[in-house]
Write a protein that holds these residues in place. Structure first.
Motif, mmCIF file in Angstrom:
data_model
loop_
_atom_site.group_PDB
_atom_site.id
_atom_site.type_symbol
_atom_site.label_atom_id
_atom_site.label_comp_id
_atom_site.label_asym_id
_atom_site.label_seq_id
_atom_site.Cartn_x
_atom_site.Cartn_y
_atom_site.Cartn_z
ATOM 1 N N THR A 43 0.856 -1.176 0.000
ATOM 2 C CA THR A 43 0.000 0.000 0.000
ATOM 3 C C THR A 43 0.895 1.230 0.000
ATOM 4 O O THR A 43 2.132 1.114 0.020
ATOM 5 N N ARG A 44 0.308 2.398 -0.059
ATOM 6 C CA ARG A 44 1.137 3.610 -0.078
ATOM 7 C C ARG A 44 1.944 3.719 1.215
ATOM 8 O O ARG A 44 1.371 3.642 2.300
ATOM 9 N N ASN B 243 2.260 3.665 -9.266
ATOM 10 C CA ASN B 243 2.701 4.542 -10.355
ATOM 11 C C ASN B 243 3.106 3.666 -11.538
ATOM 12 O O ASN B 243 3.073 2.438 -11.475
ATOM 13 N N ASP C 53 -4.830 0.992 -7.864
ATOM 14 C CA ASP C 53 -4.989 2.330 -8.458
ATOM 15 C C ASP C 53 -3.834 3.253 -8.076
ATOM 16 O O ASP C 53 -3.522 4.200 -8.794
ATOM 17 N N ASP C 54 -3.205 2.975 -6.922
ATOM 18 C CA ASP C 54 -2.145 3.848 -6.418
ATOM 19 C C ASP C 54 -0.762 3.486 -6.954
ATOM 20 O O ASP C 54 0.221 4.160 -6.622
ATOM 21 N N GLY D 272 1.835 9.706 -1.969
ATOM 22 C CA GLY D 272 0.767 9.774 -2.962
ATOM 23 C C GLY D 272 0.674 8.573 -3.871
ATOM 24 O O GLY D 272 -0.283 8.469 -4.644
ATOM 25 N N ALA D 273 1.630 7.652 -3.832
ATOM 26 C CA ALA D 273 1.615 6.522 -4.750
ATOM 27 C C ALA D 273 2.364 5.338 -4.161
ATOM 28 O O ALA D 273 3.179 5.484 -3.244
#
Length: 343
Positions: free
Chosen positions: A103-104, A150, A147-148, A115-116
């Protein structure tokens, strides 16, 4: 979000620790029976809006697999996991050698969630699979959400999905599957979860200790749209007040509206306002798309297209604001000005 548990909303239970899931019985049965058949897919894409229980389902299924490593001997249902079991305790503490939660990450300097999901995080999966499992159990990676990722991270995950290690399982979460690389989607079995109905929402919120018999319960449930996360933002983060202030700004006229805009922008740009700012960003986008749909239904295709373009512009500007750490107050004022010019 709590300082102790970055990424977990106030009032929520971290998915790895949550022993209950509501509203997704069919998905649970599908996963359990697919696994028991011995023909389960090595990667499952769990799709659905944010805050409806995708991560809780993923951890719930992971516990099931790790507690029953031989598929044919596993139950055909996912029972409520025992919080006191070794597997549950290891997953809750992040100490399991058989599960990796991507996860982020938290920025060590600022203490804020980045943010990513970067390629450095995905490289942890390579090391994870490179380690020898002392138990010979499954290795499970939960990507929360994909979705996160990059671009570089997404490509790195794709390489692993193309040649998955033996006895590996990927649970890939997504709020917006259309934004993922088509090649990632094509290598996963899609499992679509729907927003929770009112009954499941009441059960989930009661499990979190909220009394949904109060006077504004129906208003909260209607505004939450079947998402427990949205309900928590409405209850614990002032979301109802933000939504009401937003509506007043959009509907208002004259000098008084400018003061309302600045007051709203001050709240959204205050210290530790990331959660409510994200709530506002989602609210803004949903209202713009609502205006686009209303225009389309009324036959005004030109107006509908203008709102659709505005939604894309807002998404880009919000991403730039976050990526470059721009002044949030000015960002909010600019977005509100542009929306009011077109309403």
């Amino acid at each position: 979000m709590t300082a102790e548990r970055p990424g977990v909303l106030d009032g929520a239970i971290a998915p790895a620790e949550n022993s209950r899931l509501f509203g997704h019985g069919e998905a649970e049965v599908f996963l359990a029976q697919s696994y028991k058949s011995g023909k389960g897919h090595h990667a499952v894409l769990i799709e659905g809006p944010e805050g409806i229980g995708k991560a809780t389902l993923a951890f719930r299924f992971a516990k099931h697999v790790l507690c029953h490593p031989e598929p044919t001997e596993a139950p055909d249902r996912l029972g409520d996991p025992d919080p006191g079991s070794i597997v549950s305790r290891q997953l809750a503490s992040g100490a399991s050698h058989n599960l990796l939660h991507l996860t982020r990450p938290v920025d060590e300097k600022s203490g804020r969630v980045k943010g990513a999901i970067t390629v450095d995080e995905v490289r942890r999966a390579g090391k994870f699979f490179g380690q020898t499992s002392g138990t010979g159990n499954w290795r499970i990676v939960i990507i929360d959400p994909a979705d996160d990722l990059n671009r570089n991270a997404a490509n790195a995950i794709l390489k692993i999905l193309e040649e998955p290690p033996r006895r590996s399982l990927f649970l890939v979460l997504t709020h917006a599957p259309g934004k993922l690389l088509p090649t990632i989607r094509s290598r996963c079995l899609p499992l679509r979860l729907k927003p929770l109905d009112a009954g499941a929402m009441r059960q989930a919120l009661a499990h979190l200790g909220f009394d949904m018999g109060g006077g504004n319960a129906d208003q909260i449930l209607a505004a939450a749209g079947g998402s427990v996360a949205e309900a928590l933002k409405l209850i614990n983060y002032g979301g109802l007040e933000i939504a009401a202030a937003f509506d007043d700004v959009i509907a208002g006229q004259g000098p008084a509206v400018r003061k309302q805009m600045h007051k709203l922008a001050d709240i959204l740009s205050a210290k530790d306002s990331e959660t409510i700012f994200d709530f506002f960003a989602s609210l803004l986008q949903s209202r713009v798309m609502q205006l686009a749909r209303e225009a389309a239904l009324a036959g005004d295709i030109g107006r509908a297209e203008r709102f659709a373009h505005l939604s894309s512009s807002f998404a880009e500007r919000l991403a730039i604001s976050e990526g470059y750490n721009l002044d949030r107050k000015q960002t909010v004022l600019s977005l509100l000005d542009d929306l009011k010019d077109r309403v």
